[in-house]
Design a protein around this motif. Sequence first.
Motif, mmCIF file in Angstrom:
data_model
loop_
_atom_site.group_PDB
_atom_site.id
_atom_site.type_symbol
_atom_site.label_atom_id
_atom_site.label_comp_id
_atom_site.label_asym_id
_atom_site.label_seq_id
_atom_site.Cartn_x
_atom_site.Cartn_y
_atom_site.Cartn_z
ATOM 1 N N VAL A 30 -31.782 3.938 36.426
ATOM 2 C CA VAL A 30 -32.800 3.744 37.228
ATOM 3 C C VAL A 30 -32.405 5.150 38.454
ATOM 4 C CG1 VAL A 30 -33.406 2.904 40.161
ATOM 5 C CG2 VAL A 30 -32.211 1.145 38.532
ATOM 6 N N VAL A 31 -31.366 5.852 37.781
ATOM 7 C CA VAL A 31 -31.738 7.423 38.508
ATOM 8 C C VAL A 31 -32.421 8.217 37.434
ATOM 9 C CG1 VAL A 31 -30.698 9.546 38.786
ATOM 10 C CG2 VAL A 31 -29.955 7.404 40.422
ATOM 11 N N ILE A 32 -32.343 7.546 36.304
ATOM 12 C CA ILE A 32 -32.555 8.017 34.615
ATOM 13 C C ILE A 32 -34.280 7.950 34.866
ATOM 14 C CG2 ILE A 32 -32.917 7.986 32.633
ATOM 15 C CD1 ILE A 32 -29.562 7.752 32.876
ATOM 16 N N LEU A 33 -34.145 6.748 35.079
ATOM 17 C CA LEU A 33 -35.733 6.041 35.641
ATOM 18 C C LEU A 33 -37.087 6.931 36.442
ATOM 19 C CD1 LEU A 33 -35.885 2.901 34.547
ATOM 20 C CD2 LEU A 33 -36.788 4.621 33.166
ATOM 21 N N ILE A 34 -35.950 7.021 37.510
ATOM 22 C CA ILE A 34 -36.762 8.097 38.539
ATOM 23 C C ILE A 34 -37.069 9.329 38.136
ATOM 24 C CG2 ILE A 34 -36.245 9.033 41.330
ATOM 25 C CD1 ILE A 34 -35.224 6.397 41.394
ATOM 26 N N ILE A 35 -36.247 9.836 37.486
ATOM 27 C CA ILE A 35 -36.560 11.843 37.587
ATOM 28 C C ILE A 35 -37.013 11.307 36.500
ATOM 29 C CG2 ILE A 35 -34.917 13.716 36.086
ATOM 30 C CD1 ILE A 35 -32.517 12.518 37.816
ATOM 31 N N ALA A 36 -37.377 10.881 35.416
ATOM 32 C CA ALA A 36 -38.087 10.630 34.422
ATOM 33 C C ALA A 36 -39.727 10.214 35.341
ATOM 34 C CB ALA A 36 -38.683 9.326 32.922
ATOM 35 N N LEU A 37 -40.208 9.921 36.412
ATOM 36 C CA LEU A 37 -41.451 9.306 36.672
ATOM 37 C C LEU A 37 -41.378 10.968 37.573
ATOM 38 C CD1 LEU A 37 -41.094 5.613 37.816
ATOM 39 C CD2 LEU A 37 -42.532 6.313 36.119
ATOM 40 N N ILE A 38 -40.746 11.787 37.845
ATOM 41 C CA ILE A 38 -40.986 12.500 38.838
ATOM 42 C C ILE A 38 -41.188 13.334 37.756
ATOM 43 C CG2 ILE A 38 -40.144 14.497 40.164
ATOM 44 C CD1 ILE A 38 -38.270 11.953 40.891
ATOM 45 N N PHE A 39 -40.249 13.967 36.825
ATOM 46 C CA PHE A 39 -41.161 15.076 35.742
ATOM 47 C C PHE A 39 -41.675 14.586 34.752
ATOM 48 C CE2 PHE A 39 -37.031 16.445 37.716
ATOM 49 C CZ PHE A 39 -37.976 17.988 38.452
ATOM 50 N N LYS A 40 -42.180 13.290 34.713
ATOM 51 C CA LYS A 40 -43.385 12.528 33.782
ATOM 52 C C LYS A 40 -44.443 13.775 32.982
ATOM 53 C CE LYS A 40 -47.012 10.475 34.789
ATOM 54 N NZ LYS A 40 -47.692 8.500 35.101
ATOM 55 N N ASP A 41 -44.768 14.603 33.801
ATOM 56 C CA ASP A 41 -45.801 14.846 33.431
ATOM 57 C C ASP A 41 -45.111 16.239 32.710
ATOM 58 O OD1 ASP A 41 -47.750 13.579 34.593
ATOM 59 O OD2 ASP A 41 -47.567 15.100 36.754
ATOM 60 N N LYS A 42 -44.428 17.002 32.990
ATOM 61 C CA LYS A 42 -43.407 18.201 32.041
ATOM 62 C C LYS A 42 -43.178 17.154 30.564
ATOM 63 C CE LYS A 42 -42.966 20.926 36.033
ATOM 64 N NZ LYS A 42 -41.850 21.824 36.664
ATOM 65 N N ILE A 43 -42.652 16.636 31.417
ATOM 66 C CA ILE A 43 -42.102 15.641 30.109
ATOM 67 C C ILE A 43 -42.936 15.630 28.509
ATOM 68 C CG2 ILE A 43 -40.979 13.790 29.351
ATOM 69 C CD1 ILE A 43 -39.519 13.692 31.228
ATOM 70 N N THR A 44 -43.558 15.279 29.215
ATOM 71 C CA THR A 44 -45.380 15.041 27.677
ATOM 72 C C THR A 44 -45.609 16.679 27.562
ATOM 73 O OG1 THR A 44 -45.705 13.068 29.548
ATOM 74 C CG2 THR A 44 -47.473 13.819 28.019
ATOM 75 N N ALA A 45 -45.998 17.187 28.955
ATOM 76 C CA ALA A 45 -46.220 18.953 28.226
ATOM 77 C C ALA A 45 -45.012 18.778 27.061
ATOM 78 C CB ALA A 45 -46.689 19.339 29.656
ATOM 79 N N LEU A 46 -43.960 19.330 27.078
ATOM 80 C CA LEU A 46 -43.075 19.681 26.318
ATOM 81 C C LEU A 46 -43.271 18.643 24.911
ATOM 82 C CD1 LEU A 46 -40.421 20.988 26.377
ATOM 83 C CD2 LEU A 46 -39.115 19.024 27.135
ATOM 84 N N VAL A 47 -42.915 17.437 24.881
ATOM 85 C CA VAL A 47 -43.140 16.462 24.087
ATOM 86 C C VAL A 47 -44.728 17.218 23.008
ATOM 87 C CG1 VAL A 47 -43.503 14.493 23.229
ATOM 88 C CG2 VAL A 47 -41.393 14.675 24.998
ATOM 89 N N ASN A 48 -45.651 17.360 23.716
ATOM 90 C CA ASN A 48 -47.353 17.625 23.075
ATOM 91 C C ASN A 48 -46.739 18.646 22.175
ATOM 92 O OD1 ASN A 48 -47.840 14.872 23.406
ATOM 93 N ND2 ASN A 48 -49.085 15.902 25.460
ATOM 94 N N ASN A 49 -45.824 19.204 22.954
ATOM 95 C CA ASN A 49 -45.515 21.485 22.851
ATOM 96 C C ASN A 49 -45.000 21.168 21.212
ATOM 97 O OD1 ASN A 49 -46.010 23.966 22.261
ATOM 98 N ND2 ASN A 49 -44.266 24.040 23.766
ATOM 99 N N LEU A 50 -43.462 20.256 21.506
ATOM 100 C CA LEU A 50 -42.939 20.336 20.205
ATOM 101 C C LEU A 50 -43.949 19.550 19.240
ATOM 102 C CD1 LEU A 50 -39.565 19.105 22.012
ATOM 103 C CD2 LEU A 50 -39.819 21.486 21.175
ATOM 104 N N PHE A 51 -44.357 18.544 19.432
ATOM 105 C CA PHE A 51 -45.417 17.748 18.688
ATOM 106 C C PHE A 51 -46.529 18.979 17.491
ATOM 107 C CE2 PHE A 51 -43.760 13.678 19.734
ATOM 108 C CZ PHE A 51 -43.173 13.617 18.418
ATOM 109 N N ARG A 52 -46.921 19.770 18.790
ATOM 110 C CA ARG A 52 -47.798 20.192 18.162
ATOM 111 C C ARG A 52 -46.324 21.866 17.336
ATOM 112 N NH1 ARG A 52 -49.637 22.718 22.337
ATOM 113 N NH2 ARG A 52 -49.684 20.625 23.325
ATOM 114 N N ASN A 53 -45.998 22.146 17.910
ATOM 115 C CA ASN A 53 -45.139 23.601 16.769
ATOM 116 C C ASN A 53 -45.042 22.626 15.378
ATOM 117 O OD1 ASN A 53 -45.646 24.971 18.917
ATOM 118 N ND2 ASN A 53 -43.508 24.509 20.089
#
Length: 63
Positions: A30-53
Motif C-alpha cells: 500500500v505504501v509503495i502504491l501511494i508513493i507511485a501515485l504521488i510521483f506518477k508523472d515523474k516516474i512516467t517521464a523517467l521511463v519515457n526518457n530511458l526508452f527514448r535513450n
Amino acid sequence: MMLSMVKSGLKAFWKDEKGIGTLEMILILVVILIIALIFKDKITALVNNLFRNIDNKSKGFLE
C-alpha cells in the motif's frame, strides 16, 4: 454454543502471529502504491526518457 465457538475462533485468530507477515506485506505494498501515485508523472517521464535513450542508442548502433 455457536457464539462461544465463534468467540474462541476469533481469539485464536487474534493471537495467531503467522498472519503478521501477510499484514506487513500488504502495508508495504500500500505504501509503495501511494508513493507511485504521488510521483506518477515523474516516474512516467523517467521511463519515457530511458526508452527514448535506448531507442536513440539502438538506432545509432544499427546505422
